[in-house]
Scaffold this motif. Structure first.
Motif, short mmCIF file in Angstrom:
data_model
loop_
_atom_site.label_atom_id
_atom_site.label_comp_id
_atom_site.label_asym_id
_atom_site.label_seq_id
_atom_site.Cartn_x
_atom_site.Cartn_y
_atom_site.Cartn_z
N LEU A 1 13.36 -12.95 -17.91
CA LEU A 1 13.20 -12.46 -16.54
C LEU A 1 12.56 -13.49 -15.62
O LEU A 1 12.89 -13.56 -14.43
N PHE A 2 11.65 -14.29 -16.15
CA PHE A 2 10.97 -15.29 -15.33
C PHE A 2 11.92 -16.41 -14.91
O PHE A 2 11.56 -17.24 -14.06
N ASN A 3 13.11 -16.43 -15.48
CA ASN A 3 14.05 -17.53 -15.22
C ASN A 3 15.34 -17.08 -14.54
O ASN A 3 16.26 -17.90 -14.39
N ILE A 4 15.44 -15.83 -14.13
CA ILE A 4 16.71 -15.37 -13.57
C ILE A 4 16.89 -15.85 -12.13
O ILE A 4 15.94 -16.07 -11.39
N ASN A 5 18.16 -16.02 -11.77
CA ASN A 5 18.54 -16.44 -10.43
C ASN A 5 18.77 -15.26 -9.51
O ASN A 5 18.84 -14.10 -9.96
N LYS B 1 31.25 -16.10 -13.84
CA LYS B 1 31.96 -17.07 -13.01
C LYS B 1 31.76 -18.45 -13.62
O LYS B 1 30.66 -18.79 -14.06
N LYS B 2 32.82 -19.24 -13.63
CA LYS B 2 32.77 -20.57 -14.21
C LYS B 2 31.60 -21.37 -13.65
O LYS B 2 31.35 -21.36 -12.44
N GLY B 3 30.88 -22.03 -14.55
CA GLY B 3 29.75 -22.85 -14.14
C GLY B 3 28.40 -22.16 -14.19
O GLY B 3 27.37 -22.81 -14.07
N GLU B 4 28.40 -20.84 -14.37
CA GLU B 4 27.14 -20.10 -14.44
C GLU B 4 26.47 -20.30 -15.80
O GLU B 4 27.08 -20.78 -16.75
N THR B 5 25.20 -19.89 -15.87
CA THR B 5 24.44 -20.00 -17.12
C THR B 5 24.24 -18.62 -17.73
O THR B 5 23.79 -17.69 -17.07
N ALA C 1 16.09 -25.39 -20.97
CA ALA C 1 17.51 -25.33 -21.32
C ALA C 1 18.38 -24.92 -20.13
O ALA C 1 19.57 -25.23 -20.09
N ALA C 2 17.77 -24.23 -19.16
CA ALA C 2 18.50 -23.74 -17.98
C ALA C 2 17.77 -24.16 -16.71
O ALA C 2 17.19 -23.33 -16.01
N PRO C 3 17.76 -25.46 -16.41
CA PRO C 3 17.01 -25.94 -15.23
C PRO C 3 17.49 -25.35 -13.92
O PRO C 3 16.74 -25.32 -12.94
N ASN C 4 18.73 -24.88 -13.89
CA ASN C 4 19.27 -24.25 -12.68
C ASN C 4 19.15 -22.73 -12.70
O ASN C 4 19.72 -22.05 -11.85
N GLY C 5 18.40 -22.21 -13.68
CA GLY C 5 18.18 -20.77 -13.75
C GLY C 5 19.24 -20.04 -14.55
O GLY C 5 20.25 -20.61 -14.97
N VAL C 6 18.99 -18.75 -14.78
CA VAL C 6 19.86 -17.90 -15.60
C VAL C 6 20.62 -16.94 -14.70
O VAL C 6 20.01 -16.20 -13.91
#
Length: 332
Positions: free
Chosen positions: A231-235, A143-147, A210-215
């Motif tokens: 894995l420690f960074n997934i949303n 989806k647009k805007g995702e990381t 690099a992904a402050p809003n998560g993956v």
């Protein structure tokens, strides 16, 4: 004179040149009714071939010791007794590592080299592009805007995944093994961020920065510690696409890894493996879209071309060692 490359013995851990052998045939193969004679032009060497060199159970049968190895190839029809093919046609498909071979044509696709270079039919508009497009689209559901994070990002599949992510409006982070590759990801393929896993002490923190809003989406080509760090960074509701695990293909011991279950449960995340043939019914639509993007210059591709049939085993070893940029192909 005709040559074939066979699997001489099954590799133990990392393959070596001694695992391969060349067989020479004095006579050129002849065709019977319904057959075509093919002359090899390009050979694709890919990570999945390592699995087929072992005798472990997998989604495809292992190669047999003493018999030719096979992979995706482009070949020219040099003689035909099959009404569906004529001399001069170019075809792609799964073929044996031989300079010349006879085929019934089953499983082969005619290709038009006026649309793209012949080698591209093993890459960007072949299985490489299909793997990138369908894995991201069918499992990642971007989806647009995702990381999006891509490991093995400078490889054949990874470099295409990242570009498709940018076309779809994603924030794209690529993980690769040299500063040169990281520069290429950003300057040539439009990735937003790059992480050199060989020079980064803390991959987990680097991904977080690099992904402050998560993956939201992780396209995994490598497995191992890099994937643990992601894995420690997934949303919440993240989608983890398992395409490959090249970091463990040569391991003989059971690899150690973090337990994925807590990450999946607490984030209601999806982790799914796939092989591109799962989505064979979607190939025509995918090829059309990839070709359109290529024609619009929205997609670029990188190839590492090795010259000479006799260098095919070394090209495979170099690809497994990460010496390629983009698709590794042998030109016959």
């Amino acid at each position: 004179m005709n040559k074939s490359i066979i699997l001489k013995k099954r590799p133990v851990e990392t393959p070596t040149l001694s695992d391969f052998d060349f067989i020479e045939f004095e006579n050129e193969p002849s065709v019977s009714d319904g057959e075509i004679l093919l002359e090899s032009k390009y050979i694709s060497v890919d990570p999945y071939l390592r699995g087929r060199m072992s005798d472990a159970k997998s989604y495809v049968p292992p190669f047999k010791v003493g018999e030719p190895i096979s992979s995706g190839m482009v070949a020219e029809v040099v003689a035909s007794k099959n009404d569906n093919f004529k001399k001069g046609d170019f075809v792609s498909g799964l073929l044996e590592w031989k300079q010349k071979q006879v085929s019934t044509g089953d499983g082969l696709q005619k290709i038009d080299n006026s649309k793209a270079p012949l080698s591209a039919f093993l890459g960007i508009v072949g299985m490489t592009g299909l793997t990138a497009f369908l894995g991201l689209h069918e499992i990642g559901k971007p989806k647009k805007g995702e990381t999006l994070v891509v490991s093995g990002a400078a490889g054949a599949v990874g470099s295409v995944v990242g570009q498709i992510g940018k076309i779809l409006g994603l924030n794209v982070i690529g993980i690769a093994g040299t500063d040169e590759k990281i520069a290429m990801l950003k300057s040539e393929f439009g990735f937003d961020h790059g992480i050199n896993y060989k020079t980064t002490d803390d991959i987990k923190s680097a991904i977080e920065a690099a992904a402050p809003n998560g993956v939201d989406i992780y396209f995994d080509n490598v497995g191992g510690p890099i994937s643990d760090a992601v894995l420690f960074n997934i949303n919440q509701f993240a989608r983890i696409i398992i395409c490959g695990a090249i970091s463990v293909y040569n391991k003989t011991e059971i690899p150690m890894a973090v337990a994925v279950q807590p990450f999946l449960v607490k984030n209601s995340a999806l982790m799914q493996g796939f092989i591109v043939s799962n989505y064979a019914d979607k190939f025509p639509v995918a090829i059309k879209q990839l070709s359109t993007w290529l024609g619009e210059e929205k997609l670029k591709y990188k190839e590492t071309i090795v010259e000479g049939f006799e260098n095919t085993p070394q090209a495979f070893l170099d690809m497994m060692d990460g010496k390629n940029k983009g698709k590794m192909i042998v030109k016959i």
